[in-house]
Motif scaffolding. Structure first.
Motif, PDB file in Angstrom:
ATOM      1  N   UNK A 114       0.706  -1.379   0.012  1.00  0.00           N
ATOM      2  CA  UNK A 114       0.400   0.248  -0.037  1.00  0.00           C
ATOM      3  C   UNK A 114       0.789   0.974   0.061  1.00  0.00           C
ATOM      4  N   UNK A 117       2.833   2.929  -2.435  1.00  0.00           N
ATOM      5  CA  UNK A 117       2.174   3.323  -3.675  1.00  0.00           C
ATOM      6  C   UNK A 117       2.473   5.112  -4.210  1.00  0.00           C
ATOM      7  N   UNK A 118       3.170   5.378  -2.485  1.00  0.00           N
ATOM      8  CA  UNK A 118       3.139   7.235  -2.615  1.00  0.00           C
ATOM      9  C   UNK A 118       4.176   7.829  -2.183  1.00  0.00           C
ATOM     10  N   UNK A 121       7.265  12.932   0.722  1.00  0.00           N
ATOM     11  CA  UNK A 121       6.458  13.408   1.903  1.00  0.00           C
ATOM     12  C   UNK A 121       5.131  12.510   1.933  1.00  0.00           C
ATOM     13  N   UNK A 122       4.311  12.438   0.977  1.00  0.00           N
ATOM     14  CA  UNK A 122       3.279  11.448   1.305  1.00  0.00           C
ATOM     15  C   UNK A 122       3.701  10.124   1.283  1.00  0.00           C
ATOM     16  N   UNK A 125       3.935  10.083   5.936  1.00  0.00           N
ATOM     17  CA  UNK A 125       2.602  10.088   6.496  1.00  0.00           C
ATOM     18  C   UNK A 125       1.574   8.955   5.860  1.00  0.00           C
ATOM     19  N   UNK A 128       2.782   6.664   8.673  1.00  0.00           N
ATOM     20  CA  UNK A 128       2.389   6.575   9.508  1.00  0.00           C
ATOM     21  C   UNK A 128       0.641   6.522  10.281  1.00  0.00           C
ATOM     22  N   UNK A 129      -0.042   6.371   9.093  1.00  0.00           N
ATOM     23  CA  UNK A 129      -1.303   6.214   9.137  1.00  0.00           C
ATOM     24  C   UNK A 129      -1.466   4.422   8.976  1.00  0.00           C
TER      25      UNK A 129
ATOM     26  N   UNK B  24      -2.583  22.136   3.022  1.00  0.00           N
ATOM     27  CA  UNK B  24      -1.594  21.007   3.027  1.00  0.00           C
ATOM     28  C   UNK B  24      -1.092  20.943   1.099  1.00  0.00           C
ATOM     29  N   UNK B  25      -2.003  21.217   0.787  1.00  0.00           N
ATOM     30  CA  UNK B  25      -2.537  20.987  -0.593  1.00  0.00           C
ATOM     31  C   UNK B  25      -1.552  22.392  -1.356  1.00  0.00           C
ATOM     32  N   UNK B  28       2.202  21.940  -1.251  1.00  0.00           N
ATOM     33  CA  UNK B  28       3.036  21.109  -2.207  1.00  0.00           C
ATOM     34  C   UNK B  28       2.674  21.663  -3.364  1.00  0.00           C
ATOM     35  N   UNK B  34       5.703  18.449   1.908  1.00  0.00           N
ATOM     36  CA  UNK B  34       4.628  17.860   2.097  1.00  0.00           C
ATOM     37  C   UNK B  34       4.984  18.689   3.784  1.00  0.00           C
ATOM     38  N   UNK B 224      -2.629  13.714   9.713  1.00  0.00           N
ATOM     39  CA  UNK B 224      -3.056  12.178   9.131  1.00  0.00           C
ATOM     40  C   UNK B 224      -4.786  12.912   8.510  1.00  0.00           C
ATOM     41  N   UNK B 227      -4.398  14.566   5.526  1.00  0.00           N
ATOM     42  CA  UNK B 227      -3.568  14.466   4.375  1.00  0.00           C
ATOM     43  C   UNK B 227      -4.716  13.490   3.352  1.00  0.00           C
ATOM     44  N   UNK B 228      -4.675  12.822   4.879  1.00  0.00           N
ATOM     45  CA  UNK B 228      -6.311  11.602   4.012  1.00  0.00           C
ATOM     46  C   UNK B 228      -7.371  11.917   3.128  1.00  0.00           C
ATOM     47  N   UNK B 230      -6.549  15.104   1.470  1.00  0.00           N
ATOM     48  CA  UNK B 230      -5.727  14.992   0.103  1.00  0.00           C
ATOM     49  C   UNK B 230      -5.582  13.742  -0.695  1.00  0.00           C
ATOM     50  N   UNK B 231      -5.147  12.685   0.109  1.00  0.00           N
ATOM     51  CA  UNK B 231      -5.324  11.548  -0.977  1.00  0.00           C
ATOM     52  C   UNK B 231      -6.262  11.011  -1.690  1.00  0.00           C
ATOM     53  N   UNK B 235      -4.855  13.937  -5.933  1.00  0.00           N
ATOM     54  CA  UNK B 235      -3.838  14.992  -5.339  1.00  0.00           C
ATOM     55  C   UNK B 235      -3.401  16.449  -6.368  1.00  0.00           C
ATOM     56  N   UNK B 271      -9.733   4.923   3.619  1.00  0.00           N
ATOM     57  CA  UNK B 271      -8.049   5.492   3.056  1.00  0.00           C
ATOM     58  C   UNK B 271      -6.784   4.810   2.794  1.00  0.00           C
ATOM     59  N   UNK B 275      -6.516   4.202  -1.644  1.00  0.00           N
ATOM     60  CA  UNK B 275      -4.775   4.169  -1.571  1.00  0.00           C
ATOM     61  C   UNK B 275      -4.779   2.040  -2.530  1.00  0.00           C
TER      62      UNK B 275
END
Lengths: 349, 289
Positions: A114, A117-118, A121-122, A125, A128-129, B24-25, B28, B34, B224, B227-228, B230-231, B235, B271, B275
């Motif tokens: 998973x 795929x990033x 910086x992405x 994080x 981290x998730x 955040x976006x 970037x 980030x 977080x 970030x979630x 944004x994803x 992006x 999230x 992904x």
């Protein structure tokens, strides 16, 4: 380009002496429980596990170019793995450390699927998730004591002497083991691929190297080592709580130690971990100021001296205790590329 | 009807997450950084607001008039003083520096304000609600946040597409060397972008401080969520952040409805599913800001 006109040197005489000294130091450390009081091994466990987790982060950040801020996930899995194998399945606690490390490694494989795929910086994080997901899953299982944590009873019931000595030797094994694994790995083809990926990923890919697989190996090995260290830390602490075992502070320690000590060197994380350990021990009564101090130091180093302590030493004096670079040595009369040669040219073989 | 209510709350929560995510976006998009301290900076803004509220008794919503410009300055100074020095070919350095800033900020706030949970009191507006049917009500405050998010995104889009400075932002995003040759001062553009980002995150931090409690260590979770969002949204897409925020908000609301401990986890799982099955997000637009 004919092959007899140059040779690749992987170590010099000085390197071999340094390695011998390091081996002697490991032997001395092995005997520590025989000639010190009980508190010394206990304190040293902290230092040794710090060295191990920093070394493992360095493999990712310093060599594979993967900045993870989720390694606390594998540390926590190691801790809870110890509880699972020792308390639930009745395996001997010392053996459980190894199984817990393997569990962390096994879980890192689908996780990599998973987060890989990033990028950049992405990716950071994203890792981290995943650590947060591990923490929340553990905190929501009733059997693990939920958010308030659980005592690892089978370890608590061991004799103090056996537990302390076993924990100490396991910590020493993991600290030395991570250094040796990273050293041997970097001297292998995979290590060459990893450092090349860090320097220029697309160039490496165009040479036909499987970038994904090289990074995956680094990620799995790092998870195994961090998981083993996590299990050992909790052999020492006995009580495991999700918020502590999966805490971001662990990764902060790893990153600060590696950045200050010198990223992308084997010596750096050892120096950084030692520095961290000393600051933590001396500033313990001032709350979290040691973490703030190290954070400021790490930011300053990243901005001003990105090579860190050992990297700067290495640049200036070409000193390396664990040689993982390949030095190209030219024969007489070969001069076309001499301008690009590293300073180590002509160092004794 | 309860389930409809839960979903509605989640949708409105999405507005707050979108506010977090656009900042955040934006940076970037402009400089490929980030900012891992994004969440902690929002907590800093909430604490600054708390100080103003405590000392002169101002409503935190009015205090925004001071907090937003202040955080803009913090962003500008941070960018020109530290982050601009990390912008080289090595993409690792900004990550390490912002991570370091995140840990420093968390612990400095902890030493200054202790680990106690704090809340901002905005008065009656906090709990006022419009009753739609006998058992369906929308809070005024979440609705205002949603409107604020739409206004901020619209305003940002207008700024980026219709103003000269916005053009400089987009030019720098596309090709910083070429933009420099055309007379754009990159470093200043970066400083302004970080300032705007932190101005927006100040707004987000304060309104979230009114909606829920906060403490010095809640920053990472805010990062977080941003970030979630944004994803999930995709992006670089500003309207995508609104969709991402809504999906995250609904997932969390439904998760928490199913079992109190599962709200945040449900958001993480959605999230991770995005992904796994749609890594480009729902509205991808990576080429532009």
């Amino acid at each position: 380009m004919s092959s007899e006109r140059f040779s690749v040197i992987k170590a010099t005489g000085g390197n071999r002496i340094a390695l011998a000294i390091a081996a002697a130091a490991a032997v001395v450390l092995f005997t520590v429980p025989f000639w010190t009081d009980q508190s010394t091994p206990r304190t040293l466990v902290t230092l040794l596990t710090l060295i191990a987790i920093s070394q493992m982060w360095n493999l990712l950040g310093g060599y594979a170019g993967l900045v993870s801020v989720g390694q606390q996930g594998y540390l926590g899995l190691g801790a809870y793995g110890l509880w699972f194998f020792a308390d639930r399945l009745g395996v001997h606690p010392f053996l459980s450390v190894g199984l817990a490390a393997l569990l962390a490694g096994a879980i890192s494989i689908p996780t990599a699927g998973l987060v890989f795929r990033l990028r950049g910086g992405y990716f950071a994080i994203g890792t981290w998730v995943t650590a947060e997901v591990f923490r929340l899953l553990v905190a929501n299982i009733r059997e693990t004591g939920g958010g308030s944590g659980i005592t690892i009873t089978s370890v608590a019931q061991m004799g103090t002497g056996t537990r302390m000595m076993g924990t100490y030797w396991l910590a020493l094994l993991v600290a030395v083991g991570t250094v040796v694994v990273v050293y041997l790995l970097l001297r292998s083809r995979l290590g060459l691929a990893l450092t090349a990926i860090r320097d220029n990923e697309s160039a490496v890919e165009s040479l036909g190297i499987n970038v994904f697989r090289a990074k995956l190996w680094a990620y799995i090995i790092s998870a195994v080592g961090t998981g083993a260290a996590g299990a050992i830390i909790y052999l020492n602490l006995l009580r495991v709580q999700p918020s502590a075992a999966f805490g971001i502070s662990w990764t902060a320690i790893m990153i600060f130690a590696v950045v200050i000590g010198g990223m992308g060197t084997i010596e750096g994380p050892i120096i950084g971990a030692f520095l961290f350990f000393v600051l933590q021990e001396t500033m313990a009564e001032y709350g979290t100021w040691y973490l703030i101090t190290l954070g400021i130091l790490a930011v300053a180093v990243t901005v001003r001296f990105p090579a860190g302590i050992w990297g700067t030493v290495n640049e200036r004096w070409s000193l390396s205790l664990f040689p993982v670079r390949r030095i190209l040595r030219m024969e007489e009369g070969w001069s076309s590329a001499s301008g690009d040669l590293p300073r180590d040219r002509g160092s004794n073989v | 009807m309860t389930i409809v209510n839960v979903i509605l709350q989640g949708v409105l929560l999405g507005g707050l997450y979108a506010l977090y995510a656009v900042g955040l976006s934006l940076i970037f998009g402009v400089m490929r950084i980030v900012n891992l301290a994004h969440g902690d900076l929002s907590i800093l803004a909430a604490f600054i607001s708390l100080l103003i509220v405590d000392t002169i008794g101002l409503n935190p919503l009015l205090a925004l008039v001071a907090v937003i410009p202040l955080m803009f300055v913090v962003g500008y100074v941070l960018q020109l003083g530290i982050l601009n020095f990390t912008l080289s070919s090595d993409e690792m350095r900004p990550i390490l520096v912002t991570f370091g800033m995140s840990i420093i900020l968390q612990n400095a706030l902890l030493e200054t304000f202790t680990a106690d949970s704090q809340g901002l009191d905005a008065g009656p507006v906090e709990n006022a609600s419009v009753t739609l049917t006998s058992n369906l009500a929308i809070g005024w405050f979440p609705l205002i946040i949603m409107v604020a998010a739409v206004v901020v995104i619209t305003g940002l889009n207008f700024f980026l597409t219709r103003t000269q400075l916005g053009r400089a932002f987009r030019a720098t995003s596309d090709d910083q060397e070429a933009a420099r040759l055309m007379g754009v001062n990159n470093r200043r553009v970066y400083g302004l972008a970080m300032g705007i980002s932190l101005g927006i995150v100040a707004l987000a931090g304060v309104v979230m401080g009114i909606r829920t409690t906060f403490d010095p260590l809640t920053g990472p979770l805010r990062l977080i969520f941003a970030y979630e969002t944004v994803i999930i949204g995709g992006l670089g897409s500003s309207w995508g952040t609104l969709i991402g925020g809504v999906i995250l908000g609904v997932a969390q609301a439904l998760g928490a409805y199913a079992s109190p401990g599962w709200g945040i986890l449900a958001g993480h799982l959605v999230f991770l599913a995005v992904l796994a099955f749609r890594p480009q997000g729902l509205l991808p637009k990576t080429a532009e800001i």
